[in-house]
Design an enzyme around this catalytic site. Structure first.
Site, PDB file in Angstrom:
ATOM      1  N   TRP A 241      23.477   0.716 -34.767  1.00  0.00           N
ATOM      2  CA  TRP A 241      24.977   1.095 -34.900  1.00  0.00           C
ATOM      3  C   TRP A 241      25.881   0.608 -33.514  1.00  0.00           C
ATOM      4  CZ3 TRP A 241      25.268   3.643 -30.285  1.00  0.00           C
ATOM      5  CH2 TRP A 241      23.894   4.327 -30.026  1.00  0.00           C
ATOM      6  N   ASN A 242      25.120   0.210 -32.484  1.00  0.00           N
ATOM      7  CA  ASN A 242      26.370   0.026 -31.534  1.00  0.00           C
ATOM      8  C   ASN A 242      27.312  -1.066 -31.472  1.00  0.00           C
ATOM      9  OD1 ASN A 242      24.100  -1.608 -31.083  1.00  0.00           O
ATOM     10  ND2 ASN A 242      24.162  -1.718 -28.967  1.00  0.00           N
TER      11      ASN A 242
ATOM     12  N   LYS B   3      19.660  -4.059 -43.996  1.00  0.00           N
ATOM     13  CA  LYS B   3      19.491  -2.377 -43.889  1.00  0.00           C
ATOM     14  C   LYS B   3      20.255  -1.849 -42.658  1.00  0.00           C
ATOM     15  CE  LYS B   3      17.565   0.794 -42.300  1.00  0.00           C
ATOM     16  NZ  LYS B   3      18.756   1.627 -42.192  1.00  0.00           N
TER      17      LYS B   3
ATOM     18  N   GLY C 179      17.215  -2.902 -32.458  1.00  0.00           N
ATOM     19  CA  GLY C 179      17.032  -1.648 -32.397  1.00  0.00           C
ATOM     20  C   GLY C 179      16.229  -1.412 -31.091  1.00  0.00           C
ATOM     21  N   SER C 180      15.742   0.112 -30.948  1.00  0.00           N
ATOM     22  CA  SER C 180      14.933   0.625 -29.847  1.00  0.00           C
ATOM     23  C   SER C 180      13.490  -0.083 -29.716  1.00  0.00           C
ATOM     24  CB  SER C 180      14.836   2.068 -29.923  1.00  0.00           C
ATOM     25  OG  SER C 180      14.111   2.436 -30.710  1.00  0.00           O
TER      26      SER C 180
ATOM     27  N   GLU D 208      14.860  -7.914 -31.432  1.00  0.00           N
ATOM     28  CA  GLU D 208      15.576  -7.657 -30.266  1.00  0.00           C
ATOM     29  C   GLU D 208      15.716  -6.034 -30.018  1.00  0.00           C
ATOM     30  OE1 GLU D 208      17.621  -9.724 -28.607  1.00  0.00           O
ATOM     31  OE2 GLU D 208      17.768 -11.620 -29.761  1.00  0.00           O
ATOM     32  N   LEU D 209      14.947  -5.699 -28.716  1.00  0.00           N
ATOM     33  CA  LEU D 209      14.968  -4.371 -28.540  1.00  0.00           C
ATOM     34  C   LEU D 209      15.774  -4.039 -27.408  1.00  0.00           C
ATOM     35  CD1 LEU D 209      11.107  -4.553 -28.995  1.00  0.00           C
ATOM     36  CD2 LEU D 209      12.924  -4.014 -30.907  1.00  0.00           C
TER      37      LEU D 209
ATOM     38  N   CYS E 246      22.844  -2.993 -25.309  1.00  0.00           N
ATOM     39  CA  CYS E 246      21.445  -3.072 -24.876  1.00  0.00           C
ATOM     40  C   CYS E 246      21.359  -3.969 -23.575  1.00  0.00           C
ATOM     41  CB  CYS E 246      20.605  -3.839 -25.864  1.00  0.00           C
ATOM     42  SG  CYS E 246      21.564  -5.399 -26.457  1.00  0.00           S
TER      43      CYS E 246
ATOM     44  N   GLU F 153      15.680   3.532 -21.068  1.00  0.00           N
ATOM     45  CA  GLU F 153      16.772   3.266 -21.578  1.00  0.00           C
ATOM     46  C   GLU F 153      17.583   4.544 -22.225  1.00  0.00           C
ATOM     47  OE1 GLU F 153      17.236   1.306 -25.303  1.00  0.00           O
ATOM     48  OE2 GLU F 153      18.363  -0.252 -24.179  1.00  0.00           O
TER      49      GLU F 153
HETATM   50  P1  NAD Z   1      16.675   2.472 -33.700  1.00  0.00           P
HETATM   51  O1  NAD Z   1      15.594   1.903 -33.197  1.00  0.00           O
HETATM   52  O2  NAD Z   1      16.488   3.973 -33.875  1.00  0.00           O
HETATM   53  O3  NAD Z   1      17.108   2.033 -35.264  1.00  0.00           O
HETATM   54  C1  NAD Z   1      17.443   0.781 -35.486  1.00  0.00           C
HETATM   55  C2  NAD Z   1      17.305   0.475 -37.168  1.00  0.00           C
HETATM   56  O4  NAD Z   1      15.934   0.698 -37.145  1.00  0.00           O
HETATM   57  C3  NAD Z   1      18.082   1.365 -38.024  1.00  0.00           C
HETATM   58  O5  NAD Z   1      18.635   0.694 -38.978  1.00  0.00           O
HETATM   59  C4  NAD Z   1      16.945   2.481 -38.453  1.00  0.00           C
HETATM   60  O6  NAD Z   1      17.580   3.115 -39.746  1.00  0.00           O
HETATM   61  C5  NAD Z   1      15.806   1.501 -38.440  1.00  0.00           C
HETATM   62  N1  NAD Z   1      14.577   2.372 -38.406  1.00  0.00           N
HETATM   63  C6  NAD Z   1      14.313   3.371 -37.890  1.00  0.00           C
HETATM   64  N2  NAD Z   1      12.769   3.713 -38.071  1.00  0.00           N
HETATM   65  C7  NAD Z   1      12.469   2.475 -38.628  1.00  0.00           C
HETATM   66  C8  NAD Z   1      11.250   2.091 -39.105  1.00  0.00           C
HETATM   67  N3  NAD Z   1       9.954   2.917 -38.838  1.00  0.00           N
HETATM   68  N4  NAD Z   1      10.958   0.944 -39.877  1.00  0.00           N
HETATM   69  C9  NAD Z   1      12.065   0.108 -40.115  1.00  0.00           C
HETATM   70  N5  NAD Z   1      13.314   0.439 -39.614  1.00  0.00           N
HETATM   71  C10 NAD Z   1      13.466   1.598 -38.852  1.00  0.00           C
HETATM   72  O7  NAD Z   1      18.057   1.953 -32.924  1.00  0.00           O
HETATM   73  P2  NAD Z   1      19.484   2.501 -32.654  1.00  0.00           P
HETATM   74  O8  NAD Z   1      19.280   3.920 -32.174  1.00  0.00           O
HETATM   75  O9  NAD Z   1      20.037   2.691 -34.140  1.00  0.00           O
HETATM   76  O10 NAD Z   1      20.196   1.871 -31.765  1.00  0.00           O
HETATM   77  C11 NAD Z   1      19.872   1.738 -30.468  1.00  0.00           C
HETATM   78  C12 NAD Z   1      18.883   0.784 -29.831  1.00  0.00           C
HETATM   79  O11 NAD Z   1      18.981  -0.558 -30.214  1.00  0.00           O
HETATM   80  C13 NAD Z   1      18.857   0.582 -28.280  1.00  0.00           C
HETATM   81  O12 NAD Z   1      17.478   0.922 -27.922  1.00  0.00           O
HETATM   82  C14 NAD Z   1      19.215  -0.470 -27.987  1.00  0.00           C
HETATM   83  O13 NAD Z   1      18.809  -1.037 -26.689  1.00  0.00           O
HETATM   84  C15 NAD Z   1      19.107  -1.504 -29.158  1.00  0.00           C
HETATM   85  N6  NAD Z   1      19.712  -2.739 -29.132  1.00  0.00           N
HETATM   86  C16 NAD Z   1      19.226  -3.861 -29.040  1.00  0.00           C
HETATM   87  C17 NAD Z   1      20.057  -4.870 -28.952  1.00  0.00           C
HETATM   88  C18 NAD Z   1      19.468  -6.687 -28.426  1.00  0.00           C
HETATM   89  O14 NAD Z   1      19.871  -7.227 -28.786  1.00  0.00           O
HETATM   90  N7  NAD Z   1      18.210  -6.410 -27.888  1.00  0.00           N
HETATM   91  C19 NAD Z   1      21.222  -4.803 -29.430  1.00  0.00           C
HETATM   92  C20 NAD Z   1      21.754  -3.655 -29.670  1.00  0.00           C
HETATM   93  C21 NAD Z   1      20.785  -2.469 -29.592  1.00  0.00           C
END
Ligand code: NAD
Length: 489
Positions: free
Chosen positions: A160-161, A184, A238-239, A260-261, A294, A393
């Site tokens: 979402w960021n 998604k 995501g994370s 991308e984490l 991130c 983080e």
């Molecule tokens: P998150 O990992 O909680 O969720 C990301 C996405 O994954 C959401 O769409 C969520 O619904 C989905 N999801 C959750 N559980 C899942 C599963 N078991 N299987 C498949 N999909 C699932 O992350 P967040 O809180 O939305 O975003 C913040 C994180 O994203 C931070 O850790 C940040 O560092 C990371 N991030 C990384 C980058 C990068 O380019 N490296 C960029 C932006 C954000």
């Protein structure tokens, strides 16, 4: 809210049709006011199933993957449609993401729209086939060609960021490369993705099923997308924790995963740098968008002798950047996305205190903002690099300042992390700077304030910050397979 968002809520996009969600709707909330902005379609598992089926059919039964010029045309249409609705998109972005207005002219909105041009140009200009020439093997001479082809159906899962940046940095290259997609988005920012459905159906010739957008408040739909055997590849941002689950979920079908984490990047200040200026710059960047980036350098490593000055400079900058209304042009630090995220940031402030840290400024809710998920940017001093706040983080506006004892020690501390996403180096002596750049294990480095974000620059992580690169030619090639064809010469 405006023309792109129907009163009843945004729909799903499945097989070229805008559809209601099988599980009703869910709310999207303005993080600056805590008010419900409106609703988004809440997809069911059956909806996700239908979206994957539509993407599969569009890939298998149409010429999408082979018509490079048409794809370039369609990606440009999407870019132009977004530009034509820029005011609506800006309003949605500020309201739903809490993104400061000033960032919407850059990476929060206008930047990634412009970056679609780079993807479209690649669809047209990429060398899809390379002649390897002839080779003789076991008495047979063969002519070999390497052909690059789309991977197939891509499942894209986003946070979402920076929703537009991340959605488009996946959609653009994946489409340009010839794939079909199921997107998604995160439950916190469904509208930023769903509005693409309205634009795609109304203003582009993107064929039915090529792009499918499935909004949901249920993370399990992400897991469903990851595990489905009809999906050839998952591109996930995501994370790191969720990234591990994605990798594990994809293993059963040996699916390509592009991750991308998270990050906990270090800003390394050498003793011949302007330490106060580097500290101030770093503090500013961590306050931006309330630290929800991130790649932000959330660990500031400074020479022991300059430690007090660095802490003071960082604190002075952050104290001048109190969390404020994202609609105002001067706001740098808006709200964090949700009450859950604010609680998380506050928990880390408590952990920092419990581990002996000193909160030099910020870390509390601004008194003049009783509503909204605001938290003032904070500087934490007097913790070691192994403290929880220096290792985990936080994804909030918290900068940790840590002393180092020379260049080698700074490199050691920077690398003492599970992450390796980004970083910066500040110093005057070019040779010393180069040594530090060589020593830090990270995917992106800024030297003395150089900016690395652009369409042609690959971005991604070492270590547990990810696998693969987004953007640039490398980001396009993530979405390609390699086919070797040999014929008798
Ligand atoms: P998150 O990992 O909680 O969720 C990301 C996405 O994954 C959401 O769409 C969520 O619904 C989905 N999801 C959750 N559980 C899942 C599963 N078991 N299987 C498949 N999909 C699932 O992350 P967040 O809180 O939305 O975003 C913040 C994180 O994203 C931070 O850790 C940040 O560092 C990371 N991030 C990384 C980058 C990068 O380019 N490296 C960029 C932006 C954000």
């Amino acid at each position: 809210m405006n023309g792109l968002v129907p009163a009843g809520g945004t729909p799903l996009l499945i097989g070229g049709k805008l559809l209601p969600g099988g599980s009703g709707t869910f709310e999207t909330v303005d993080p600056a006011t805590e008010e419900v902005l409106g609703y988004a379609a809440n997809a069911s598992a059956e909806d996700m199933d239908a979206a994957i089926a539509a993407a599969r059919t569009a890939f298998d039964d149409t010429d999408w993957a082979r018509d490079h010029a048409f794809r370039a045309y369609c990606v440009r249409q999407l870019r132009d449609a977004m530009r034509d609705h820029i005011d609506h998109l800006r309003a949605i972005t500020i309201a739903e993401v809490g993104a400061p207005l000033m960032l919407t002219s850059g990476p929060q909105l206008e930047g990634p729209i412009t970056d679609l041009t780079f993807a479209a140009d690649l669809a047209e200009n990429y060398s899809w086939e390379t002649d390897l020439g002839t080779a003789e093997v076991m008495g047979i001479t063969s002519r070999r060609f390497v052909r690059r082809e789309a991977v197939g159906v891509v499942g894209a899962i986003t946070p979402w960021n920076f929703p537009h940046q991340i959605n488009l940095a996946k959609l653009g290259p994946a489409l340009a490369a010839g794939n079909t997609i199921v997107l998604k988005p995160a439950p916190d920012t469904p509208w930023c993705a769903a509005v693409l459905g309205a634009l795609i159906t109304e203003y582009t010739d993107i064929p039915a099923g090529v792009v499918n957008i499935v909004t949901s408040d249920d993370h399990r739909l992400g897991a469903q997308l990851v595990e489905d055997p009809r999906v050839d590849m998952v591109t996930f941002t995501g994370s790191t924790q969720t990234g591990r689950a994605v990798m594990a979920g994809a293993a059963a079908t040996v699916k390509r995963t592009f991750l991308e984490l998270g990050g906990k990047s270090a800003a390394i200040v050498l003793d011949d740098a302007d330490i106060a200026a580097a500290a101030s710059y770093t503090a500013f960047s961590v306050a931006m968008h309330a630290g929800q980036g991130c790649a932000l350098t959330t660990r500031l490593l400074v020479p022991r002798a300059g430690y007090d000055d660095a802490v003071a400079a960082a604190a002075k900058t952050m104290a001048g950047l109190r969390a404020g209304d994202p609609t105002q042009p001067g706001t740098v630090c808006g709200p964090v996305i949700s009450a859950r995220q604010r609680d998380r940031v506050e928990r880390y402030i408590e952990i920092a205190r419990a581990e002996g840290g000193r909160i030099v400024t910020g870390g509390t809710r601004p008194e003049d903002r009783p509503r909204g998920f605001f938290i003032d940017p904070a500087v934490v001093a007097d913790v070691s690099n192994s403290a929880t706040v220096a290792q985990e983080e936080i994804f909030g506006p918290i900068l940790v300042v840590i002393p180092h004892h020379g260049d080698d020690d700074a490199i050691r501390l920077a690398n003492q992390s599970h992450y390796g996403l980004s970083g910066s180096v500040w110093g005057r002596d070019q040779e010393r700077v180069r040594r530090v750049v060589n020593g830090v294990r990270t995917g992106t480095l800024s030297v003395n304030g150089g900016l690395w974000y652009s369409a042609d620059a690959p971005f991604g992580g070492y270590k547990q910050s990810g696998i693969g690169r987004e953007m640039g030619v490398a980001g396009f090639e993530e979405y390609l397979e390699t086919k070797l064809i040999a014929t008798p010469a």
